[in-house]
Design an enzyme around this catalytic site. Structure first.
Site, PDB file in Angstrom:
ATOM      1  CB  SER A 175     -18.626 -19.382 -26.362  1.00 41.87           C
ATOM      2  OG  SER A 175     -17.803 -20.503 -26.099  1.00 41.87           O
ATOM      3  CE1 TYR A 224     -16.343 -18.208 -30.872  1.00 44.96           C
ATOM      4  CE2 TYR A 224     -15.562 -19.162 -28.807  1.00 44.96           C
ATOM      5  CZ  TYR A 224     -16.530 -19.051 -29.796  1.00 44.96           C
ATOM      6  OH  TYR A 224     -17.688 -19.789 -29.691  1.00 44.96           O
TER       7      TYR A 224
END
Length: 279
Positions: free
Chosen positions: A169, A183
Site C-alpha cells: 500500500s 497496517y
C-alpha cells in the site's frame, strides 16, 4: 590500454512475427495463478484481468458465498475456480496450498493480496488491532509462499520465470491520515520482505515484487466515496482526479508476471496515479 570486453547477451527470438510478438512478451495465457483476497476490491480486479488475459486463475477468500459469486462471474471470461480458505493462520496457509495441489502441479503466478486494516486513535490502539493485521497482512504472505514453493519452483525456468506479486500500500511508503498503525508497519514490512525473498529465490528463477496501490475503490476505502459529494471532493484531491481502475492494477500485475517484466525483481512499485511522487 583497456581492452573492451564483450558480454554475452541472450539471443533474440527472430522467429516471432509482429502478430505474435505482443502475446510472447506480455502474455500470461495458460499460466496458473492464485490470487488471495480475490473476491472483492483490488484482488477481484487482478483476478478479472488475469482471467481475461487467458490465465487459469484460482481465487481464495474466507467467505464461501463470495467465492461462489466470484467464480460464476469470472467464468464468463475464462477459467476461474474459487477456493474458500482462511489464511490468517499458518495452518490455513498450508490448507490452501494442499487444496491447490488437488487441481494443479505448477503455480506460475502467486498474488498475495488478502489483507485487512484497522484505524484507531493512537491513545486507544489495541494489541488485538495490532496482531490481527500483522498476522494476515505480513505473516500470511510469507507462510503461504513458503507452502507453495514446490509448485512455484516446478513452474519456473530461466526463460520463463515464476512471479510472486505482494500487494502492499502507499500507506507503507508515506504517512497518511488514517491512523492505521499496524497496517502501515505490515505493508512497509511486506515491501522489504519482497526484496529479501527476491534475493533468496533468484536462483530458483522466481521473481518477487510488490505493488503499492493508492486510491482504488474497495471495502477499505468505502468511507471515502459513501456519497456522491464525498466521492467528488476526494477525487478532486487526487493527482489524476480519478480512482484506480481494473486495467491499472491488473495490467501492472500482468506485466510483472510476463516476459515483459521478467527482468524486474525485488521492487516495490507504486500504482497510485502519482500520489507518492507528485504530491
Amino acid at each position: 590500454m583497456h581492452r573492451l570486453q564483450c558480454h554475452h547477451t541472450p539471443e533474440r527470438d527472430t522467429s516471432m512475427t509482429d502478430s505474435n510478438f505482443y502475446e510472447h512478451v506480455f502474455g500470461v495465457r495458460d499460466k496458473v495463478a492464485l490470487v488471495t483476497g480475490g473476491t472483492r476490491g483490488i484482488g477481484f480486479m487482478i483476478a478479472e484481468g488475469l482471467v481475461r488475459a487467458g490465465a487459469r486463475v484460482y481465487v481464495a477468500s474466507r467467505k464461501v458465498d463470495a467465492c461462489r459469486t466470484t467464480e460464476e462471474e469470472l467464468m464468463k471470461f475464462g477459467f476461474c475456480r474459487a477456493l474458500p480458505s482462511d489464511i490468517s493462520t499458518i495452518e490455513g496457509c498450508k490448507a490452501l496450498a494442499e487444496e491447490l495441489r488437488l487441481h494443479e502441479q505448477q503455480l506460475h503466478i502467486l498474488v498475495n493480496n488478502a489483507g485487512v486494516t484497522w484505524s484507531m486513535d493512537i491513545d486507544e490502539f489495541t494489541e488485538k488491532a495490532w496482531d490481527k493485521i500483522m498476522d494476515l497482512d505480513a505473516k500470511s504472505p510469507f507462510f503461504l509462499t513458503q507452502a507453495l514453493l514446490p509448485e512455484l519452483r516446478r513452474a519456473a525456468t530461466s526463460q520463463d520465470r515464476a512471479s510472486i506479486v505482494n500487494i502492499t500500500s502507499v500507506n507503507g511508503l508515506k504517512p497518511g491520515g488514517l491512523r492505521n498503525y499496524s497496517y502501515v508497519v505490515a505493508k512497509a514490512g511486506l515491501g522489504q520482505l519482497s526484496a529479501q525473498m527476491a534475493r533468496d529465490l533468484m536462483a530458483d528463477h522466481i521473481n518477487v515484487n510488490a505493488i503499492a496501490p493508492g486510491p482504488f475503490k474497495s471495502k477499505m476505502t468505502a468511507p471515502m466515496f459513501a456519497t456522491e459529494e464525498q466521492d467528488r471532493q476526494v477525487t478532486a484531491g487526487f493527482p489524476m482526479k480519478r480512482w484506480g481502475a481494473m486495467e491499472d492494477i491488473a495490467g501492472l500485475t500482468i506485466f510483472l508476471s510476463s516476459k515483459a517484466g521478467s527482468y524486474v525483481t525485488g521492487m516495490t512499485i507504486p500504482c497510485d496515479g502519482g500520489a507518492t511522487t507528485t504530491t
